[in-house]
Structure formats: C-alpha cells, structure tokens
Design a protein around this motif. Structure first.
Motif, PDB file in Angstrom:
ATOM      1  N   LEU A 168      31.257  37.139  39.356  1.00 21.55           N
ATOM      2  CA  LEU A 168      32.032  36.024  39.374  1.00 21.55           C
ATOM      3  C   LEU A 168      33.404  36.030  38.685  1.00 21.55           C
ATOM      4  CD1 LEU A 168      28.988  33.686  38.623  1.00 21.55           C
ATOM      5  CD2 LEU A 168      29.880  34.097  40.996  1.00 21.55           C
ATOM      6  N   LEU A 169      33.509  36.648  37.635  1.00 18.76           N
ATOM      7  CA  LEU A 169      34.802  36.856  36.966  1.00 18.76           C
ATOM      8  C   LEU A 169      35.728  37.771  37.751  1.00 18.76           C
ATOM      9  CD1 LEU A 169      33.627  36.908  33.407  1.00 18.76           C
ATOM     10  CD2 LEU A 169      34.276  35.001  34.725  1.00 18.76           C
ATOM     11  N   GLN A 170      35.041  38.707  38.350  1.00 21.41           N
ATOM     12  CA  GLN A 170      35.940  39.748  39.212  1.00 21.41           C
ATOM     13  C   GLN A 170      36.695  38.741  40.326  1.00 21.41           C
ATOM     14  OE1 GLN A 170      33.271  42.591  39.684  1.00 21.41           O
ATOM     15  NE2 GLN A 170      34.292  44.073  38.583  1.00 21.41           N
ATOM     16  N   LEU A 171      35.658  38.117  41.036  1.00 18.18           N
ATOM     17  CA  LEU A 171      36.315  37.473  42.293  1.00 18.18           C
ATOM     18  C   LEU A 171      37.058  36.475  41.935  1.00 18.18           C
ATOM     19  CD1 LEU A 171      32.837  36.871  43.812  1.00 18.18           C
ATOM     20  CD2 LEU A 171      34.952  38.479  44.698  1.00 18.18           C
ATOM     21  N   ALA A 172      36.987  35.640  40.387  1.00 15.20           N
ATOM     22  CA  ALA A 172      38.125  34.806  40.047  1.00 15.20           C
ATOM     23  C   ALA A 172      39.475  35.443  40.017  1.00 15.20           C
ATOM     24  CB  ALA A 172      37.393  34.122  38.850  1.00 15.20           C
ATOM     25  N   ALA A 173      39.457  36.590  39.252  1.00 15.72           N
ATOM     26  CA  ALA A 173      40.489  37.808  39.168  1.00 15.72           C
ATOM     27  C   ALA A 173      41.239  37.855  40.370  1.00 15.72           C
ATOM     28  CB  ALA A 173      40.412  38.795  38.315  1.00 15.72           C
ATOM     29  N   MET A 174      40.511  38.073  41.511  1.00 17.97           N
ATOM     30  CA  MET A 174      41.023  38.480  42.904  1.00 17.97           C
ATOM     31  C   MET A 174      41.733  37.050  43.279  1.00 17.97           C
ATOM     32  SD  MET A 174      38.242  40.904  44.830  1.00 17.97           S
ATOM     33  CE  MET A 174      37.777  42.106  43.955  1.00 17.97           C
ATOM     34  N   ALA A 175      41.026  35.882  43.234  1.00 18.66           N
ATOM     35  CA  ALA A 175      41.554  34.754  43.594  1.00 18.66           C
ATOM     36  C   ALA A 175      43.099  34.443  43.044  1.00 18.66           C
ATOM     37  CB  ALA A 175      40.619  33.499  43.348  1.00 18.66           C
ATOM     38  N   ARG A 176      43.152  34.755  41.526  1.00 18.73           N
ATOM     39  CA  ARG A 176      44.333  34.504  40.816  1.00 18.73           C
ATOM     40  C   ARG A 176      45.420  35.363  41.578  1.00 18.73           C
ATOM     41  NH1 ARG A 176      40.516  34.333  36.927  1.00 18.73           N
ATOM     42  NH2 ARG A 176      40.433  32.202  35.888  1.00 18.73           N
ATOM     43  N   MET A 177      45.015  36.587  42.063  1.00 15.68           N
ATOM     44  CA  MET A 177      46.074  37.388  42.721  1.00 15.68           C
ATOM     45  C   MET A 177      46.742  36.801  44.095  1.00 15.68           C
ATOM     46  SD  MET A 177      44.350  41.422  42.187  1.00 15.68           S
ATOM     47  CE  MET A 177      43.387  41.910  40.748  1.00 15.68           C
ATOM     48  N   ARG A 178      45.764  36.213  44.705  1.00 16.93           N
ATOM     49  CA  ARG A 178      46.048  35.647  46.174  1.00 16.93           C
ATOM     50  C   ARG A 178      45.394  34.304  46.259  1.00 16.93           C
ATOM     51  NH1 ARG A 178      48.790  38.803  50.176  1.00 16.93           N
ATOM     52  NH2 ARG A 178      48.703  36.768  51.249  1.00 16.93           N
ATOM     53  N   PRO A 179      46.075  33.382  45.570  1.00 18.33           N
ATOM     54  CA  PRO A 179      45.479  31.911  45.726  1.00 18.33           C
ATOM     55  C   PRO A 179      45.397  31.385  47.030  1.00 18.33           C
ATOM     56  CG  PRO A 179      47.614  31.948  44.347  1.00 18.33           C
ATOM     57  CD  PRO A 179      47.115  33.346  44.669  1.00 18.33           C
ATOM     58  N   ASP A 180      46.342  32.089  47.930  1.00 18.80           N
ATOM     59  CA  ASP A 180      46.370  31.666  49.267  1.00 18.80           C
ATOM     60  C   ASP A 180      45.369  32.343  50.196  1.00 18.80           C
ATOM     61  OD1 ASP A 180      47.798  34.107  48.774  1.00 18.80           O
ATOM     62  OD2 ASP A 180      48.476  34.013  50.757  1.00 18.80           O
ATOM     63  N   GLY A 181      44.909  33.241  49.874  1.00 15.74           N
ATOM     64  CA  GLY A 181      43.802  33.659  50.674  1.00 15.74           C
ATOM     65  C   GLY A 181      42.521  32.747  50.779  1.00 15.74           C
ATOM     66  N   VAL A 182      41.720  33.170  52.100  1.00 16.71           N
ATOM     67  CA  VAL A 182      40.539  32.404  52.025  1.00 16.71           C
ATOM     68  C   VAL A 182      39.242  33.295  52.080  1.00 16.71           C
ATOM     69  CG1 VAL A 182      39.225  30.962  54.068  1.00 16.71           C
ATOM     70  CG2 VAL A 182      41.868  30.868  53.462  1.00 16.71           C
ATOM     71  N   TRP A 183      38.177  32.920  51.405  1.00 14.07           N
ATOM     72  CA  TRP A 183      37.125  33.848  51.254  1.00 14.07           C
ATOM     73  C   TRP A 183      36.308  34.065  52.275  1.00 14.07           C
ATOM     74  CZ3 TRP A 183      37.024  36.908  47.351  1.00 14.07           C
ATOM     75  CH2 TRP A 183      37.737  36.523  46.127  1.00 14.07           C
ATOM     76  N   ASP A 184      35.711  34.967  52.822  1.00 15.48           N
ATOM     77  CA  ASP A 184      34.739  35.145  53.814  1.00 15.48           C
ATOM     78  C   ASP A 184      33.829  36.392  53.307  1.00 15.48           C
ATOM     79  OD1 ASP A 184      33.364  35.279  56.230  1.00 15.48           O
ATOM     80  OD2 ASP A 184      35.183  36.016  57.308  1.00 15.48           O
ATOM     81  N   GLY A 185      32.680  36.533  53.872  1.00 15.26           N
ATOM     82  CA  GLY A 185      31.856  37.659  53.614  1.00 15.26           C
ATOM     83  C   GLY A 185      30.438  37.751  54.472  1.00 15.26           C
ATOM     84  N   ASP A 186      29.526  38.555  53.908  1.00 17.79           N
ATOM     85  CA  ASP A 186      28.427  38.983  54.414  1.00 17.79           C
ATOM     86  C   ASP A 186      28.440  40.020  55.280  1.00 17.79           C
ATOM     87  OD1 ASP A 186      26.967  37.072  53.064  1.00 17.79           O
ATOM     88  OD2 ASP A 186      26.218  36.274  54.831  1.00 17.79           O
TER      89      ASP A 186
END
Length: 118
Positions: free
Chosen positions: A100-118
């Motif tokens: 969760l903390l790693q994903l938050a760090a990524m979000a700070r790097m590119r706050p304009d990005g949109v999450w996707d997964g699976d």
C-alpha cells in the motif's frame, strides 16, 4: 495468484514509466529495478485489503487517479499494524501494508495516472 497493479496513462492506457529505475518489489519484480509503475501483490494479503478497503479490497483503487488514491492508501495503511515477516508470502498486516505504501509512492510520482490491474 496475485494482483498485477499498474498506473496507466489516462489516454492510451499504457503502463506509465519513470525516468529513473525504482526497486519496489512485490511477488515478482525486475532484478536491478524497473522504470515501470507496476507492482505485483500476492492474493495472500487479500483478507487485510477487504477489511481495510471494503468490498472490492485492493481493486477499490482501479479507475482512480494517482492523486485520488493517495489518501485511500494512507488511510488503509494506517489501519494495519507493522507486524512483518521475512517471508513475503506470509499474510501479516505489516507485509500487507508495505505494498500500500509502495503504491502510494508510485501515485506521488505520477498523480495523473489511472490505476488498473489484475
């Protein structure tokens, strides 16, 4: 089994990259780091994610921007203890908190990005 979570360009939906490699590791990872904004997270942590994020678990963030997800990650991480294990696969709260903390760090790097997964 695992979640492959990536931060994507909102227009092209391609996984975003950084200029400098990072070494955030999950269940699988790139030796020597990667510029890709993605993280593989074991399903073993799912029970914790459903408890702290609700009915969709970690999938709650899918479709959110990086900026929108930061407070979600921080609130969920705050509900988990720091109990970690050297065994990545062990479903301790601290082991579940780290992604969760790693994903938050990524979000700070590119706050304009949109999450996707699976």
């Amino acid at each position: 089994m695992s979640y492959d979570i990536r931060l994507c360009d909102p227009v092209t939906h391609e996984a975003l990259q950084t200029d400098v490699p990072h070494d955030m590791r999950g269940g699988t990872y790139a030796m020597g780091g990667t510029t890709g904004l993605w993280l593989n997270v074991t399903y073993n942590y799912g029970k914790h994610y459903y408890r702290v994020l609700g009915d969709k678990g970690i999938r709650t963030i899918y479709g959110m921007t990086g900026a929108e997800s930061i407070p979600v990650f921080e609130a969920a991480a705050a509900k988990l203890s720091d109990e970690v294990s050297d065994d990545y696969w062990e479903a301790t709260e601290g082991n579940a908190k780290r992604p969760l903390l790693q994903l938050a760090a990524m979000a700070r790097m590119r706050p304009d990005g949109v999450w996707d997964g699976d």
